[in-house]
Design an enzyme around this catalytic site. Structure first.
Site, PDB file in Angstrom:
ATOM      1  N   PRO A 185      56.260  35.517  82.368  1.00 54.12           N
ATOM      2  CA  PRO A 185      57.332  34.681  81.804  1.00 54.12           C
ATOM      3  C   PRO A 185      57.890  33.655  82.792  1.00 54.12           C
ATOM      4  O   PRO A 185      58.073  32.486  82.438  1.00 54.12           O
ATOM      5  CB  PRO A 185      58.399  35.713  81.415  1.00 54.12           C
ATOM      6  CG  PRO A 185      57.617  36.944  81.091  1.00 54.12           C
ATOM      7  CD  PRO A 185      56.451  36.960  82.053  1.00 54.12           C
TER       8      PRO A 185
ATOM      9  N   THR B  58      39.161  29.358  67.681  1.00 59.20           N
ATOM     10  CA  THR B  58      38.182  29.363  66.585  1.00 59.20           C
ATOM     11  C   THR B  58      36.765  29.594  67.114  1.00 59.20           C
ATOM     12  O   THR B  58      35.856  29.874  66.343  1.00 59.20           O
ATOM     13  CB  THR B  58      38.234  28.038  65.802  1.00 59.20           C
ATOM     14  OG1 THR B  58      38.328  26.969  66.737  1.00 59.20           O
ATOM     15  CG2 THR B  58      39.407  27.991  64.868  1.00 59.20           C
TER      16      THR B  58
ATOM     17  N   LYS C 232      46.869  13.662  72.001  1.00 59.75           N
ATOM     18  CA  LYS C 232      46.779  14.943  72.678  1.00 59.75           C
ATOM     19  C   LYS C 232      46.213  14.735  74.076  1.00 59.75           C
ATOM     20  O   LYS C 232      45.139  14.148  74.247  1.00 59.75           O
ATOM     21  CB  LYS C 232      45.852  15.859  71.872  1.00 59.75           C
ATOM     22  CG  LYS C 232      45.634  17.196  72.538  1.00 59.75           C
ATOM     23  CD  LYS C 232      44.636  18.027  71.780  1.00 59.75           C
ATOM     24  CE  LYS C 232      43.465  18.336  72.692  1.00 59.75           C
ATOM     25  NZ  LYS C 232      42.742  19.552  72.317  1.00 59.75           N
TER      26      LYS C 232
ATOM     27  N   ASP D  98      50.956  33.044  81.120  1.00 59.70           N
ATOM     28  CA  ASP D  98      51.145  33.650  82.434  1.00 59.70           C
ATOM     29  C   ASP D  98      52.374  34.548  82.339  1.00 59.70           C
ATOM     30  O   ASP D  98      52.898  34.756  81.240  1.00 59.70           O
ATOM     31  CB  ASP D  98      51.327  32.531  83.495  1.00 59.70           C
ATOM     32  CG  ASP D  98      50.789  32.954  84.857  1.00 59.70           C
ATOM     33  OD1 ASP D  98      51.142  34.061  85.321  1.00 59.70           O
ATOM     34  OD2 ASP D  98      50.021  32.182  85.470  1.00 59.70           O
TER      35      ASP D  98
ATOM     36  N   LEU E 198      47.738  22.358  77.015  1.00 56.51           N
ATOM     37  CA  LEU E 198      47.209  23.058  78.198  1.00 56.51           C
ATOM     38  C   LEU E 198      47.214  24.572  77.993  1.00 56.51           C
ATOM     39  O   LEU E 198      46.870  25.323  78.885  1.00 56.51           O
ATOM     40  CB  LEU E 198      48.021  22.676  79.452  1.00 56.51           C
ATOM     41  CG  LEU E 198      48.079  21.175  79.763  1.00 56.51           C
ATOM     42  CD1 LEU E 198      48.902  20.915  81.017  1.00 56.51           C
ATOM     43  CD2 LEU E 198      46.679  20.585  79.927  1.00 56.51           C
ATOM     44  N   LYS E 199      47.620  25.017  76.839  1.00 57.48           N
ATOM     45  CA  LYS E 199      47.552  26.446  76.459  1.00 57.48           C
ATOM     46  C   LYS E 199      48.092  27.368  77.553  1.00 57.48           C
ATOM     47  O   LYS E 199      47.368  28.183  78.122  1.00 57.48           O
ATOM     48  CB  LYS E 199      46.118  26.824  76.098  1.00 57.48           C
ATOM     49  CG  LYS E 199      45.572  25.990  74.940  1.00 57.48           C
ATOM     50  CD  LYS E 199      44.177  26.427  74.560  1.00 57.48           C
ATOM     51  CE  LYS E 199      43.640  25.657  73.384  1.00 57.48           C
ATOM     52  NZ  LYS E 199      43.364  24.229  73.660  1.00 57.48           N
TER      53      LYS E 199
ATOM     54  N   ARG F  21      36.462  13.176  68.417  1.00 53.20           N
ATOM     55  CA  ARG F  21      35.198  12.435  68.472  1.00 53.20           C
ATOM     56  C   ARG F  21      34.946  11.404  67.381  1.00 53.20           C
ATOM     57  O   ARG F  21      34.466  10.311  67.706  1.00 53.20           O
ATOM     58  CB  ARG F  21      34.033  13.431  68.597  1.00 53.20           C
ATOM     59  CG  ARG F  21      33.983  14.010  69.996  1.00 53.20           C
ATOM     60  CD  ARG F  21      33.142  15.236  70.070  1.00 53.20           C
ATOM     61  NE  ARG F  21      33.737  16.333  69.322  1.00 53.20           N
ATOM     62  CZ  ARG F  21      33.171  17.532  69.192  1.00 53.20           C
ATOM     63  NH1 ARG F  21      32.014  17.764  69.751  1.00 53.20           N
ATOM     64  NH2 ARG F  21      33.781  18.483  68.519  1.00 53.20           N
TER      65      ARG F  21
HETATM   66  O1  C5P Z   1      36.396  15.859  68.678  1.00 57.04           O
HETATM   67  P1  C5P Z   1      37.094  16.788  67.732  1.00 57.04           P
HETATM   68  O2  C5P Z   1      37.741  16.097  66.566  1.00 57.04           O
HETATM   69  O3  C5P Z   1      36.235  17.960  67.322  1.00 57.04           O
HETATM   70  O4  C5P Z   1      38.311  17.346  68.627  1.00 57.04           O
HETATM   71  C1  C5P Z   1      39.187  18.319  68.194  1.00 57.04           C
HETATM   72  C2  C5P Z   1      40.185  18.602  69.273  1.00 57.04           C
HETATM   73  O5  C5P Z   1      40.912  19.759  68.897  1.00 57.04           O
HETATM   74  C3  C5P Z   1      39.569  18.929  70.619  1.00 57.04           C
HETATM   75  O6  C5P Z   1      40.470  18.416  71.591  1.00 57.04           O
HETATM   76  C4  C5P Z   1      39.535  20.425  70.681  1.00 57.04           C
HETATM   77  O7  C5P Z   1      39.693  20.923  71.996  1.00 57.04           O
HETATM   78  C5  C5P Z   1      40.765  20.789  69.861  1.00 57.04           C
HETATM   79  N1  C5P Z   1      40.711  22.104  69.243  1.00 57.04           N
HETATM   80  C6  C5P Z   1      39.717  22.494  68.357  1.00 57.04           C
HETATM   81  N2  C5P Z   1      39.744  23.739  67.792  1.00 57.04           N
HETATM   82  C7  C5P Z   1      40.739  24.575  68.082  1.00 57.04           C
HETATM   83  C8  C5P Z   1      41.764  24.189  68.951  1.00 57.04           C
HETATM   84  C9  C5P Z   1      41.706  22.940  69.513  1.00 57.04           C
HETATM   85  O8  C5P Z   1      38.827  21.727  68.081  1.00 57.04           O
HETATM   86  N3  C5P Z   1      40.767  25.746  67.497  1.00 57.04           N
END
Ligand code: C5P
Length: 225
Positions: free
Chosen positions: A65, A113, A31, A63, A59-60, A202
């Site tokens: 269309p 979330t 990603k 904007d 990059l979500k 992580r």
């Molecule tokens: O480091 P970790 O495993 O927590 O990373 C999870 C990845 O998923 C991060 O890049 C975070 O931005 C992304 N993410 C998330 N929760 C979401 C959407 C995306 O943790 N609801």
């Protein structure tokens, strides 16, 4: 079969390349999110591709269309596997994006979330799960998949013309700290509940042996399917 996407949540090409070197031959999907893309732009995507990896460009987009059509076209030119966009952008934005000819798979973001009932109370939303369900239905004719938490996987089990591709972050193998993630599930649980992709950052990036952790996740997933 559930696939693993490693979140390259680093700030430079140099750090990204160190991760890619260590995971070469083990992990195929990466990603590239807001941090790395803001720091290094398109070069980050090209770096992953040089290592033979597929890119989820997170990059979500949201904007008008026309603008979203233009960025989806740019993402298509880069040859990324998938890109995320906010379902909130509305049906006209989603439809326009879906009609781009050479484009990546489009994965929708419903409700972050990190938002809670207090935030959503400002809009008189009482039940986040219902909102996620409504947004997911709104996007179903235009999107190939959704990014959702483990808690939301059940929403997608019925009521959809076709089961969308489900991409789940907040993944922690047993024994790993949740850090700032609130509702984590294990790779095995995610696979069992129908996730097509799990996104993990992580626990892999911070490890002295990232390939070993990634392989462990892949083995755990394999057992489930
Ligand atoms: O480091 P970790 O495993 O927590 O990373 C999870 C990845 O998923 C991060 O890049 C975070 O931005 C992304 N993410 C998330 N929760 C979401 C959407 C995306 O943790 N609801």
């Amino acid at each position: 079969m559930t696939e693993l996407i490693v979140a390259l949540d680093v700030g430079s090409l140099k750090e990204a390349e160190e991760v890619l070197q260590k995971l070469k031959g083990v992990v195929s999907f990466y990603k590239v999110g807001l941090r790395l893309f803001t720091a290094e732009g398109k070069k980050a995507v090209e770096l992953v591709q040089r290592y033979g990896g597929q890119v989820f460009l997170d990059l979500k987009f949201m904007d008008i269309p026309r603008t979203v059509v233009d960025v989806v076209m740019e993402a298509g030119k880069m040859g990324v596997y998938s890109a995320s966009l906010y379902v909130w952008g509305g049906t006209r934005m989603l439809e326009a994006a879906s009609l781009v000819v050479q484009r990546p798979r489009l994965w929708g973001v419903t409700v972050l979330t990190s938002l809670d009932e207090e935030d959503l109370g400002y809009f008189h939303v009482r039940d986040i799960k219902n909102l996620v369900r409504d947004l997911a239905h709104m996007g179903q004719n235009f999107l190939e998949g959704y990014v959702c938490s483990g808690q939301e996987l059940s929403i997608f089990q019925n009521g959809f013309k076709q089961k969308p591709c489900l991409v789940v972050p907040g993944i922690r193998p047993a024994g790993f700290p949740a850090e700032d993630q609130r509702r984590v599930i294990t790779p095995g649980e995610a696979a069992r509940m129908g996730a097509d992709f799990v996104v993990m950052g992580r626990p892999i990036l911070a490890s002295a042996e990232p390939a070993k952790i990634a392989q462990g996740v892949l083995d755990e997933i394999k057992k489930e399917r």
